[in-house]
Design a protein around this motif. Structure first.
Motif, mmCIF file in Angstrom:
data_model
loop_
_atom_site.group_PDB
_atom_site.id
_atom_site.type_symbol
_atom_site.label_atom_id
_atom_site.label_comp_id
_atom_site.label_asym_id
_atom_site.label_seq_id
_atom_site.Cartn_x
_atom_site.Cartn_y
_atom_site.Cartn_z
ATOM 1 N N ILE A 127 -13.952 17.756 -29.599
ATOM 2 C CA ILE A 127 -15.174 16.978 -29.771
ATOM 3 C C ILE A 127 -15.233 16.261 -31.107
ATOM 4 N N GLY A 128 -14.305 16.470 -31.940
ATOM 5 C CA GLY A 128 -14.310 15.881 -33.275
ATOM 6 C C GLY A 128 -13.928 16.936 -34.286
ATOM 7 N N LEU A 129 -14.336 16.730 -35.513
ATOM 8 C CA LEU A 129 -14.077 17.689 -36.580
ATOM 9 C C LEU A 129 -15.234 18.672 -36.609
ATOM 10 N N CYS A 130 -14.944 19.969 -36.485
ATOM 11 C CA CYS A 130 -16.007 20.969 -36.361
ATOM 12 C C CYS A 130 -15.839 22.135 -37.327
ATOM 13 N N VAL B 229 -4.851 17.713 -43.301
ATOM 14 C CA VAL B 229 -4.453 17.632 -41.898
ATOM 15 C C VAL B 229 -5.189 18.744 -41.161
ATOM 16 N N THR B 230 -5.927 18.377 -40.118
ATOM 17 C CA THR B 230 -6.786 19.341 -39.435
ATOM 18 C C THR B 230 -6.376 19.525 -37.985
ATOM 19 N N ARG B 231 -6.331 20.788 -37.568
ATOM 20 C CA ARG B 231 -6.123 21.121 -36.158
ATOM 21 C C ARG B 231 -7.499 21.254 -35.536
ATOM 22 N N PRO C 35 -28.074 21.020 -41.444
ATOM 23 C CA PRO C 35 -26.633 20.972 -41.195
ATOM 24 C C PRO C 35 -26.301 20.868 -39.717
ATOM 25 N N THR C 36 -25.134 20.291 -39.459
ATOM 26 C CA THR C 36 -24.622 20.174 -38.100
ATOM 27 C C THR C 36 -23.225 20.787 -38.067
ATOM 28 N N SER C 37 -22.802 21.234 -36.903
ATOM 29 C CA SER C 37 -21.517 21.920 -36.786
ATOM 30 C C SER C 37 -20.328 20.984 -36.621
ATOM 31 N N CYS C 38 -20.552 19.783 -36.079
ATOM 32 C CA CYS C 38 -19.429 18.883 -35.790
ATOM 33 C C CYS C 38 -19.741 17.447 -36.191
ATOM 34 N N LEU C 39 -18.682 16.720 -36.505
ATOM 35 C CA LEU C 39 -18.747 15.272 -36.664
ATOM 36 C C LEU C 39 -17.989 14.694 -35.487
ATOM 37 N N VAL D 74 0.843 22.872 -48.800
ATOM 38 C CA VAL D 74 0.620 23.428 -50.133
ATOM 39 C C VAL D 74 -0.716 24.169 -50.242
ATOM 40 N N GLY D 75 -1.479 24.218 -49.168
ATOM 41 C CA GLY D 75 -2.751 24.918 -49.167
ATOM 42 C C GLY D 75 -3.405 24.810 -47.798
ATOM 43 N N SER D 76 -4.459 25.576 -47.602
ATOM 44 C CA SER D 76 -5.196 25.505 -46.341
ATOM 45 C C SER D 76 -6.620 26.001 -46.553
ATOM 46 N N CYS D 77 -7.487 25.683 -45.583
ATOM 47 C CA CYS D 77 -8.883 26.088 -45.662
ATOM 48 C C CYS D 77 -9.524 25.961 -44.283
ATOM 49 N N VAL D 78 -10.784 26.370 -44.205
ATOM 50 C CA VAL D 78 -11.547 26.309 -42.961
ATOM 51 C C VAL D 78 -12.750 25.392 -43.191
ATOM 52 N N ILE D 79 -12.937 24.444 -42.277
ATOM 53 C CA ILE D 79 -14.037 23.486 -42.374
ATOM 54 C C ILE D 79 -15.377 24.218 -42.246
ATOM 55 N N GLY D 80 -16.331 23.841 -43.103
ATOM 56 C CA GLY D 80 -17.671 24.419 -43.058
ATOM 57 C C GLY D 80 -18.632 23.527 -42.285
ATOM 58 N N GLU D 81 -19.926 23.776 -42.443
ATOM 59 C CA GLU D 81 -20.941 22.953 -41.786
ATOM 60 C C GLU D 81 -21.055 21.605 -42.496
ATOM 61 N N PHE D 82 -21.517 20.610 -41.771
ATOM 62 C CA PHE D 82 -21.687 19.268 -42.310
ATOM 63 C C PHE D 82 -23.164 19.052 -42.624
ATOM 64 N N VAL D 83 -23.459 18.787 -43.880
ATOM 65 C CA VAL D 83 -24.827 18.540 -44.298
ATOM 66 C C VAL D 83 -24.998 17.037 -44.483
ATOM 67 N N PRO D 84 -25.872 16.408 -43.654
ATOM 68 C CA PRO D 84 -26.072 14.968 -43.771
ATOM 69 C C PRO D 84 -26.996 14.624 -44.949
ATOM 70 N N TYR D 85 -26.627 13.592 -45.680
ATOM 71 C CA TYR D 85 -27.454 13.067 -46.776
ATOM 72 C C TYR D 85 -27.791 11.622 -46.447
ATOM 73 N N THR D 86 -29.082 11.321 -46.415
ATOM 74 C CA THR D 86 -29.534 9.955 -46.123
ATOM 75 C C THR D 86 -30.561 9.526 -47.175
ATOM 76 N N LYS D 87 -30.695 8.229 -47.337
ATOM 77 C CA LYS D 87 -31.717 7.698 -48.245
ATOM 78 C C LYS D 87 -33.042 7.676 -47.517
ATOM 79 N N PRO D 88 -34.102 8.145 -48.179
ATOM 80 C CA PRO D 88 -35.412 8.105 -47.521
ATOM 81 C C PRO D 88 -35.858 6.665 -47.282
ATOM 82 N N ARG D 89 -36.602 6.474 -46.211
ATOM 83 C CA ARG D 89 -37.058 5.109 -45.841
ATOM 84 C C ARG D 89 -38.314 4.759 -46.563
#
Length: 134
Positions: free
Chosen positions: A100-103, A93-95, A44-48, A119-134
């Motif tokens: 540095i981007g979305l974190c 909509v994100t503050r 996982p990474t903290s920011c996009l 109508v709702g709110s939440c807190v962004i979590g970690e970003f888990v990258p998914y890639t196709k194996p080579r």
């Protein structure tokens, strides 16, 4: 007075309990599995840094995916769901904090596209990258 103290203690302890994950609908689970099929999760990474909202796919109130070239980033909101996000005519909509981007830790609001109300709110979590194996 003693009963009030016990009630307050119960509320405080209850507020510290871990949030149980909400069961995903079969439709949302199928969509998530289809989009991530054949891909492997990376660390996982903290920011996009190159966040583009038009590349976001809403799975349900708990999870969104961000497409960035060959990589799909999965984000499960921290602590709770992003109420009403999966219902259709709403926007996330994100503050951003720090510019540095979305974190992880950024606060997002769900807004009704028809009238702009929150109508709702939440807190962004970690970003888990998914890639196709080579």
């Amino acid at each position: 007075m003693r009963s009030m103290s016990l009630l307050l203690l119960t509320v405080v302890i209850g507020g510290c309990a871990p949030v149980q994950p909400v069961a995903r609908s079969p439709r949302a689970e199928a969509q998530l599995q289809t989009l991530l099929a054949g891909r492997v999760a990376g660390p996982p990474t903290s920011c996009l840094s190159d966040f583009r909202s038009n590349n976001m796919v809403v799975i349900d109130d708990n999870t969104v995916l961000f497409r960035d070239g060959r990589t799909i980033y999965r984000n499960d909101f921290q602590g709770s769901s992003c109420s009403n996000l999966g219902n259709g005519n709403y926007a996330l909509v994100t503050r951003r904090i720090g510019g540095i981007g979305l974190c992880r830790g950024d606060i997002s609001e769900v807004r009704d596209l028809a009238n702009g109300t929150v109508v709702g709110s939440c807190v962004i979590g970690e970003f888990v990258p998914y890639t196709k194996p080579r």
